[in-house]
Design a protein around this motif. Structure first.
Motif, PDB file in Angstrom:
ATOM      1  N   THR A 151       0.845  -1.206   0.000  1.00 57.90           N
ATOM      2  CA  THR A 151       0.000   0.000   0.000  1.00 57.90           C
ATOM      3  C   THR A 151       0.879   1.255   0.000  1.00 57.90           C
ATOM      4  O   THR A 151       0.505   2.279   0.586  1.00 57.90           O
ATOM      5  CB  THR A 151      -0.908   0.009   1.238  1.00 57.90           C
ATOM      6  OG1 THR A 151      -0.072  -0.125   2.392  1.00 57.90           O
ATOM      7  CG2 THR A 151      -1.920  -1.132   1.194  1.00 57.90           C
ATOM      8  N   THR A 152       2.040   1.179  -0.650  1.00 56.61           N
ATOM      9  CA  THR A 152       3.007   2.279  -0.538  1.00 56.61           C
ATOM     10  C   THR A 152       2.762   3.424  -1.531  1.00 56.61           C
ATOM     11  O   THR A 152       3.491   4.412  -1.490  1.00 56.61           O
ATOM     12  CB  THR A 152       4.452   1.763  -0.739  1.00 56.61           C
ATOM     13  OG1 THR A 152       4.529   1.102  -2.005  1.00 56.61           O
ATOM     14  CG2 THR A 152       4.866   0.813   0.367  1.00 56.61           C
ATOM     15  N   ARG A 153       1.743   3.318  -2.386  1.00 59.11           N
ATOM     16  CA  ARG A 153       1.567   4.372  -3.393  1.00 59.11           C
ATOM     17  C   ARG A 153       1.483   5.795  -2.792  1.00 59.11           C
ATOM     18  O   ARG A 153       2.159   6.703  -3.271  1.00 59.11           O
ATOM     19  CB  ARG A 153       0.345   4.051  -4.265  1.00 59.11           C
ATOM     20  CG  ARG A 153       0.107   5.096  -5.315  1.00 59.11           C
ATOM     21  CD  ARG A 153      -0.965   4.665  -6.296  1.00 59.11           C
ATOM     22  NE  ARG A 153      -1.443   5.803  -7.046  1.00 59.11           N
ATOM     23  CZ  ARG A 153      -2.269   5.733  -8.075  1.00 59.11           C
ATOM     24  NH1 ARG A 153      -2.717   4.559  -8.475  1.00 59.11           N
ATOM     25  NH2 ARG A 153      -2.655   6.806  -8.705  1.00 59.11           N
ATOM     26  N   PRO A 154       0.679   6.013  -1.712  1.00 58.80           N
ATOM     27  CA  PRO A 154       0.628   7.376  -1.154  1.00 58.80           C
ATOM     28  C   PRO A 154       1.986   7.865  -0.648  1.00 58.80           C
ATOM     29  O   PRO A 154       2.308   9.046  -0.760  1.00 58.80           O
ATOM     30  CB  PRO A 154      -0.375   7.253   0.003  1.00 58.80           C
ATOM     31  CG  PRO A 154      -1.139   6.008  -0.265  1.00 58.80           C
ATOM     32  CD  PRO A 154      -0.247   5.090  -1.029  1.00 58.80           C
ATOM     33  N   LEU A 155       2.773   6.942  -0.110  1.00 60.12           N
ATOM     34  CA  LEU A 155       4.114   7.315   0.362  1.00 60.12           C
ATOM     35  C   LEU A 155       4.968   7.808  -0.813  1.00 60.12           C
ATOM     36  O   LEU A 155       5.616   8.849  -0.740  1.00 60.12           O
ATOM     37  CB  LEU A 155       4.754   6.106   1.044  1.00 60.12           C
ATOM     38  CG  LEU A 155       6.159   6.249   1.627  1.00 60.12           C
ATOM     39  CD1 LEU A 155       6.305   5.315   2.843  1.00 60.12           C
ATOM     40  CD2 LEU A 155       7.255   5.924   0.626  1.00 60.12           C
ATOM     41  N   TRP A 156       4.925   7.065  -1.919  1.00 61.01           N
ATOM     42  CA  TRP A 156       5.737   7.465  -3.080  1.00 61.01           C
ATOM     43  C   TRP A 156       5.195   8.761  -3.683  1.00 61.01           C
ATOM     44  O   TRP A 156       5.966   9.594  -4.171  1.00 61.01           O
ATOM     45  CB  TRP A 156       5.793   6.337  -4.111  1.00 61.01           C
ATOM     46  CG  TRP A 156       6.501   5.116  -3.584  1.00 61.01           C
ATOM     47  CD1 TRP A 156       5.973   3.871  -3.390  1.00 61.01           C
ATOM     48  CD2 TRP A 156       7.865   5.035  -3.139  1.00 61.01           C
ATOM     49  NE1 TRP A 156       6.913   3.022  -2.858  1.00 61.01           N
ATOM     50  CE2 TRP A 156       8.085   3.704  -2.698  1.00 61.01           C
ATOM     51  CE3 TRP A 156       8.924   5.941  -3.068  1.00 61.01           C
ATOM     52  CZ2 TRP A 156       9.321   3.271  -2.201  1.00 61.01           C
ATOM     53  CZ3 TRP A 156      10.159   5.511  -2.567  1.00 61.01           C
ATOM     54  CH2 TRP A 156      10.334   4.195  -2.148  1.00 61.01           C
ATOM     55  N   GLU A 157       3.870   8.937  -3.648  1.00 60.03           N
ATOM     56  CA  GLU A 157       3.307  10.210  -4.139  1.00 60.03           C
ATOM     57  C   GLU A 157       3.830  11.367  -3.287  1.00 60.03           C
ATOM     58  O   GLU A 157       4.163  12.425  -3.802  1.00 60.03           O
ATOM     59  CB  GLU A 157       1.780  10.145  -4.127  1.00 60.03           C
ATOM     60  CG  GLU A 157       1.247   9.302  -5.276  1.00 60.03           C
ATOM     61  CD  GLU A 157      -0.254   9.047  -5.231  1.00 60.03           C
ATOM     62  OE1 GLU A 157      -0.799   8.631  -6.260  1.00 60.03           O
ATOM     63  OE2 GLU A 157      -0.873   9.236  -4.164  1.00 60.03           O
TER      64      GLU A 157
END
Ligand SMILES: CC(C)(COP(=O)(O)OP(=O)(O)OC[C@H]1O[C@@H](n2cnc3c(N)ncnc32)[C@H](O)[C@@H]1OP(=O)(O)O)[C@@H](O)C(=O)NCCC(=O)NCCS
Length: 168
Positions: free
Chosen positions: A128-134
């Motif tokens: 679920t790391t997409r928000p972190l990378w965003e």
């Protein structure tokens, strides 16, 4: 205790890197030799998060082509002649040492590869790391059928993302 810091990964760090990878990514196993090849091909992109006691994280990156995704646990064999991105294969940090260190790895990486002429970072976000990378400036690329096929080995929800190398 002195602060963990990023430094170039050495061959002698491989056992520690591999142990952290096995602990953090039990569902995405990769052979140590596959990780070692990336360190050999791009020493300036591969770092460890070091403390006086132990290595507590790692980041592995190498030149690659945009929209091309190396399958997991597979040798690259060679780097492309005209690489147009630095592909961040993985960043993994032991839970007790998280908080600010991936942002620090991105800055360390930008310094390390500043002479390469590469201006873009690429990665596959897993779990679920997409928000972190965003938050770190990456943007999801809309996946066509070809890209979706390349994402298959990365598990459900894997997202291909890009950002400018110098972005903060
Ligand atoms: C991914 C990982 C390395 C991140 O390490 P970290 O030290 O927590 O990263 P950072 O604190 O530098 O996070 C970067 C930014 O994302 C933010 N962030 C963290 N989690 C977030 C979330 N769920 N949603 C939105 N933003 C988030 C942080 O606050 C930070 O922003 P800031 O610098 O503006 O405060 C660590 O969580 C990890 O090892 N996870 C398991 C392995 C993994 O999933 N690796 C990634 C594979 S694609």
């Amino acid at each position: 205790m002195s602060k963990p810091h990023w430094r170039p990964a050495r061959t002698s760090d491989l056992a520690a890197i591999s142990a952290i990878a096995a602990r953090i990514h039990p569902a995405l196993p990769e052979r140590a030799e596959v990780l070692a090849e990336k360190m050999r091909f791009c020493p300036e992109g591969c770092g460890v998060l070091d403390t006086p006691q132990d290595i507590v994280g790692y980041g592995l990156a190498h030149p690659w082509m945009q929209r091309q995704i190396p399958p997991l646990d597979t040798f690259l064999h060679e780097l492309p002649d005209r690489a147009d991105c630095l592909y961040v294969h993985d960043v993994a940090v032991l839970p007790d040492f998280r908080g600010g260190v991936t942002r620090a790895y991105m800055a360390w990486l930008a310094d390390m590869v500043s002479a390469s002429g590469i201006a873009t970072l690429a990665l596959v976000s897993v779990y679920t790391t997409r928000p972190l990378w965003e938050r770190l400036g990456f943007r999801a690329v809309t996946a066509d059928a070809a890209l979706r096929a390349k994402l298959a080995s990365y598990g459900e929800g894997a997202t291909y993302m890009l950002r400018g190398l110098a972005a903060t």
